[in-house]
Motif scaffolding. Structure first.
Motif, PDB file in Angstrom:
ATOM      1  N   ASP A  70       0.867  -1.175   0.000  1.00 45.30           N
ATOM      2  CA  ASP A  70       0.000   0.000   0.000  1.00 45.30           C
ATOM      3  C   ASP A  70       0.903   1.224   0.000  1.00 45.30           C
ATOM      4  N   ILE A  71       0.879   1.978  -1.084  1.00 45.44           N
ATOM      5  CA  ILE A  71       1.768   3.133  -1.236  1.00 45.44           C
ATOM      6  C   ILE A  71       1.510   4.208  -0.183  1.00 45.44           C
ATOM      7  N   ASN A  72       0.317   4.236   0.397  1.00 49.00           N
ATOM      8  CA  ASN A  72      -0.030   5.246   1.401  1.00 49.00           C
ATOM      9  C   ASN A  72       0.373   4.852   2.819  1.00 49.00           C
ATOM     10  N   GLU A  73       0.810   3.633   3.009  1.00 45.86           N
ATOM     11  CA  GLU A  73       1.202   3.145   4.335  1.00 45.86           C
ATOM     12  C   GLU A  73       2.559   3.748   4.717  1.00 45.86           C
ATOM     13  N   PRO A  74       2.682   4.335   5.928  1.00 47.65           N
ATOM     14  CA  PRO A  74       3.984   4.852   6.360  1.00 47.65           C
ATOM     15  C   PRO A  74       5.030   3.728   6.388  1.00 47.65           C
ATOM     16  N   PHE A  75       6.261   4.075   6.057  1.00 49.67           N
ATOM     17  CA  PHE A  75       7.331   3.087   5.933  1.00 49.67           C
ATOM     18  C   PHE A  75       7.481   2.217   7.171  1.00 49.67           C
ATOM     19  N   PHE A  76       7.443   2.830   8.364  1.00 48.06           N
ATOM     20  CA  PHE A  76       7.685   2.072   9.594  1.00 48.06           C
ATOM     21  C   PHE A  76       6.486   1.207  10.004  1.00 48.06           C
ATOM     22  N   GLY A 111      10.931  -6.341  14.396  1.00 42.65           N
ATOM     23  CA  GLY A 111       9.533  -6.173  14.038  1.00 42.65           C
ATOM     24  C   GLY A 111       8.524  -6.463  15.125  1.00 42.65           C
ATOM     25  N   LYS A 112       8.970  -6.564  16.366  1.00 45.36           N
ATOM     26  CA  LYS A 112       8.040  -6.874  17.458  1.00 45.36           C
ATOM     27  C   LYS A 112       6.942  -5.826  17.565  1.00 45.36           C
ATOM     28  N   SER A 113       7.328  -4.573  17.595  1.00 44.10           N
ATOM     29  CA  SER A 113       6.345  -3.488  17.759  1.00 44.10           C
ATOM     30  C   SER A 113       5.374  -3.431  16.594  1.00 44.10           C
ATOM     31  N   VAL A 114       5.870  -3.633  15.390  1.00 47.89           N
ATOM     32  CA  VAL A 114       4.997  -3.561  14.210  1.00 47.89           C
ATOM     33  C   VAL A 114       4.006  -4.716  14.212  1.00 47.89           C
ATOM     34  N   VAL A 115       4.448  -5.911  14.591  1.00 44.78           N
ATOM     35  CA  VAL A 115       3.549  -7.071  14.667  1.00 44.78           C
ATOM     36  C   VAL A 115       2.444  -6.805  15.685  1.00 44.78           C
ATOM     37  N   VAL A 116       2.817  -6.320  16.868  1.00 46.53           N
ATOM     38  CA  VAL A 116       1.821  -6.063  17.908  1.00 46.53           C
ATOM     39  C   VAL A 116       0.877  -4.943  17.477  1.00 46.53           C
ATOM     40  N   GLN A 117       1.432  -3.870  16.915  1.00 46.97           N
ATOM     41  CA  GLN A 117       0.598  -2.744  16.500  1.00 46.97           C
ATOM     42  C   GLN A 117      -0.380  -3.157  15.407  1.00 46.97           C
ATOM     43  N   GLN A 118       0.064  -3.965  14.451  1.00 43.86           N
ATOM     44  CA  GLN A 118      -0.852  -4.435  13.409  1.00 43.86           C
ATOM     45  C   GLN A 118      -1.926  -5.343  13.982  1.00 43.86           C
ATOM     46  N   PHE A 119      -1.577  -6.149  14.973  1.00 43.60           N
ATOM     47  CA  PHE A 119      -2.597  -6.970  15.623  1.00 43.60           C
ATOM     48  C   PHE A 119      -3.635  -6.081  16.299  1.00 43.60           C
TER      49      PHE A 119
END
Length: 177
Positions: A70-76, A111-119
């Protein structure tokens, strides 16, 4: 028996460094095989899950979701699903649905934070969510304010999640000074 074997694997061996995992698998595999004949000699035990319909072990690569950019998704916030991140999400999802607390630890940048945040972003209506990023400037007053803003007042001295939901609180970098 398969669930017990998977639980033993992830409760006893979850916090091991990557370099120690093979040694741990060599140690625990015979013990798991003694009561669960589904444990194989060649599978990486950190990369298996259980198919709930068949109650059989399945490799995590069979449930890794397809990546859609998704081009609109922030990189982090971009997370390319891998076997490791899929396993983390699977464990987190099951622990949260069973009302257990979870602590994800590991090296920086995996990627711990990104996995949790996406959940948390996709947790659904049964959960209310709250994320707190701790830093050296975080005070106890900041934490109280954050929690009071996310929780509903039930009585004068009692706060709680909105009715019909369970509150999930994500604390990022909790070891900060």
């Amino acid at each position: 028996r398969a669930y017990c074997a998977l639980s033993a694997m992830w409760s006893l061996g979850a916090n091991l460094h990557e370099n120690s995992r093979k040694k741990f698998m060599d140690f625990i595999r015979p013990k798991l095989k003694s009561f669960c004949d589904q444990v194989t000699d060649d599978a990486n035990l950190y990369e298996v899950t259980i198919n709930d319909e068949t109650c059989q072990f399945a490799h995590l690569h069979t449930i890794v979701p397809e990546f859609n950019f998704d081009i609109n998704e922030p990189f982090f916030n971009i997370l390319v699903p891998t076997i490791e991140t899929t396993g983390q999400r699977y464990l987190l999802q099951n622990l949260m649905r069973a009302s257990f607390n979870a602590l994800f630890s590991g090296e920086t940048g995996v990627g711990k934070s990104v996995v949790v945040q996406q959940f948390l972003n996709t947790a659904g209506e049964m959960f209310s969510t709250c994320a707190a990023n701790f830093s050296a400037q975080t005070s106890s007053g900041n934490v109280v304010d954050m929690l009071e803003n996310r929780l509903e007042r039930k009585r004068k001295n009692l706060l709680g999640a909105p009715p019909g939901t369970t509150m999930l609180i994500f604390v990022d970098d909790m070891n900060m000074p």
